[in-house]
Write a protein that holds these residues in place. Structure first.
Motif, short mmCIF file in Angstrom:
data_model
loop_
_atom_site.label_atom_id
_atom_site.label_comp_id
_atom_site.label_asym_id
_atom_site.label_seq_id
_atom_site.Cartn_x
_atom_site.Cartn_y
_atom_site.Cartn_z
N LEU A 1 0.60 -1.30 -0.15
CA LEU A 1 0.27 0.34 -0.24
C LEU A 1 0.79 1.38 -0.38
O LEU A 1 0.26 2.04 -1.04
N CYS A 2 1.94 1.34 0.55
CA CYS A 2 2.87 2.39 0.48
C CYS A 2 3.74 2.53 -0.33
O CYS A 2 3.71 3.64 -1.23
N VAL A 3 4.09 1.44 -1.15
CA VAL A 3 3.97 1.66 -2.64
C VAL A 3 3.54 2.41 -3.38
O VAL A 3 3.56 3.01 -4.20
N ASP A 4 2.12 1.90 -3.61
CA ASP A 4 1.26 1.92 -4.64
C ASP A 4 1.11 4.17 -3.98
O ASP A 4 0.61 4.54 -5.18
N LEU A 5 0.76 4.40 -3.01
CA LEU A 5 1.10 5.58 -2.62
C LEU A 5 2.33 6.33 -2.96
O LEU A 5 1.99 7.69 -3.36
N ALA A 6 3.43 5.86 -2.98
CA ALA A 6 4.44 6.48 -3.60
C ALA A 6 3.92 7.14 -4.90
O ALA A 6 5.37 7.41 -5.08
N GLY A 7 3.36 6.15 -5.54
CA GLY A 7 3.41 6.33 -7.03
C GLY A 7 3.05 7.54 -7.26
O GLY A 7 2.76 7.81 -8.48
N GLU A 8 1.83 7.79 -6.13
CA GLU A 8 0.86 9.08 -6.44
C GLU A 8 0.94 9.76 -5.75
O GLU A 8 0.58 11.73 -6.48
N GLU A 9 1.77 9.90 -4.34
CA GLU A 9 2.02 10.98 -4.14
C GLU A 9 3.21 10.86 -3.33
O GLU A 9 3.62 10.01 -3.75
N ASP A 10 4.41 12.16 -2.40
CA ASP A 10 5.15 11.71 -1.87
C ASP A 10 5.17 11.03 -0.85
O ASP A 10 4.19 11.20 0.51
N VAL A 11 6.23 9.94 -0.67
CA VAL A 11 6.35 9.31 0.47
C VAL A 11 7.81 9.04 1.05
O VAL A 11 8.48 8.66 0.04
N ASN A 12 8.34 8.84 2.29
CA ASN A 12 9.31 9.23 2.61
C ASN A 12 10.24 7.94 2.22
O ASN A 12 9.77 6.90 2.63
N GLU A 13 11.22 7.45 1.64
CA GLU A 13 11.68 6.63 1.57
C GLU A 13 12.25 5.09 2.12
O GLU A 13 12.11 4.16 1.86
N ALA A 14 12.21 6.31 3.59
CA ALA A 14 12.43 5.32 4.38
C ALA A 14 11.49 4.17 5.30
O ALA A 14 11.80 3.86 5.77
N ALA A 15 10.09 5.04 5.43
CA ALA A 15 8.82 4.34 5.29
C ALA A 15 9.02 2.95 4.91
O ALA A 15 8.94 2.28 5.52
N VAL A 16 8.94 3.24 3.47
CA VAL A 16 9.41 1.97 2.50
C VAL A 16 10.25 1.25 2.97
O VAL A 16 9.52 -0.24 2.72
N LYS A 17 11.81 1.44 2.99
CA LYS A 17 12.62 0.75 2.98
C LYS A 17 12.31 -0.55 4.30
O LYS A 17 12.65 -1.10 5.30
N TYR A 18 11.89 0.33 6.01
CA TYR A 18 11.76 -0.09 6.62
C TYR A 18 10.41 -1.38 6.83
O TYR A 18 10.71 -1.96 7.48
N LEU A 19 9.32 -0.64 6.08
CA LEU A 19 8.33 -2.01 5.90
C LEU A 19 9.00 -2.84 5.09
O LEU A 19 8.44 -4.34 5.31
N ASN A 20 9.62 -2.90 4.44
CA ASN A 20 10.40 -3.90 3.56
C ASN A 20 10.77 -4.91 4.41
O ASN A 20 10.90 -6.11 4.38
N ARG A 21 12.23 -4.20 5.20
CA ARG A 21 13.01 -4.44 6.13
C ARG A 21 12.28 -5.79 7.56
O ARG A 21 12.28 -6.78 7.52
N LEU A 22 11.12 -4.92 7.97
CA LEU A 22 10.60 -5.30 8.62
C LEU A 22 9.67 -6.26 8.89
O LEU A 22 10.08 -7.36 9.39
N SER A 23 9.43 -6.83 7.16
CA SER A 23 8.32 -8.00 6.93
C SER A 23 9.46 -9.43 6.80
O SER A 23 9.42 -10.65 7.58
N ASP A 24 10.61 -8.89 6.25
CA ASP A 24 12.20 -9.69 6.81
C ASP A 24 12.29 -10.48 7.84
O ASP A 24 12.59 -11.20 8.54
N TRP A 25 12.35 -9.24 9.48
CA TRP A 25 12.68 -9.71 10.24
C TRP A 25 11.71 -10.13 10.88
O TRP A 25 12.19 -11.35 11.67
#
Length: 190
Positions: free
Chosen positions: A142-166
């Motif tokens: 959902l954040c990646v989809d939002l980032a395609g339309e609006e500004d989203v902090n890159e660190a927020a998306v990276k955090y979620l990506n790492r968190l699922s791996d965590w």
């Protein structure tokens, strides 16, 4: 400091909600869907913590706090206007991502390499951590989809990506360092 003296406001009765900058959007907006799913992920961590203790519980508590930071970040659009804000918006930072990476590496050092995919399950904590992982993956999409339309902090998306791996690696730790993982057997029920 947050002060909540009244829980209901009636301002959302018409199907809108206020973002962190005061603007109002439909409750079904992609931004609200994104930070609402981050909140859902946080709630799943609360369930997982019922089965966690010691260092694992402390790490999960830290992640819960990070997810509130992430929700605050996502609910505040218009990153280009951060400098104009009366109060500086809370944004995720690379250090939070790096902390997750270090924890993943440390946990992974205790595990044997996988020879098959892991089915969600095993211990109660592991099963709950898999639920955390899947909800976090949805929040990331959902954040990646939002980032395609609006500004989203890159660190927020990276955090979620790492968190699922965590969560994946932590689920293996919760299964006796992977020894009690439930492994996928391709075609087992044909």
């Amino acid at each position: 400091m947050v002060v909540l003296s009244k829980i209901y406001t009636r301002t959302g009765d018409a199907g809108t909600t206020a973002l962190g900058d005061g603007s109002r959007v439909p409750k079904t907006s992609p931004r609200v869907e994104a930070y609402g799913t981050v909140d859902e992920a946080n709630a799943t961590i609360g369930l997982a913590r019922l089965h966690a203790a010691g260092d694992m519980d402390a790490r999960l508590a830290a992640i819960q706090n990070d997810l509130f930071d992430l929700g605050a970040d996502l609910c505040r659009p218009n990153m280009d206007k951060d400098g104009e804000a009366e109060y500086p918006p809370l944004r995720m930072v690379s250090g939070q991502v790096e902390r997750l990476e270090a924890e993943i590496d440390a946990m992974n050092d205790a595990l044997e390499p996988l020879r098959s995919f892991v089915l969600p399950g095993g211990s109660a904590l592991s099963a709950h951590l898999h639920l955390c992982r899947t909800v976090t993956r949805r929040a990331e999409r959902l954040c990646v989809d939002l980032a395609g339309e609006e500004d989203v902090n890159e660190a927020a998306v990276k955090y979620l990506n790492r968190l699922s791996d965590w969560f994946f690696v932590a689920s293996r730790i919760a299964n006796d360092d992977g020894r009690s993982d439930v492994l996928w057997v391709p075609g087992a029920n044909r």
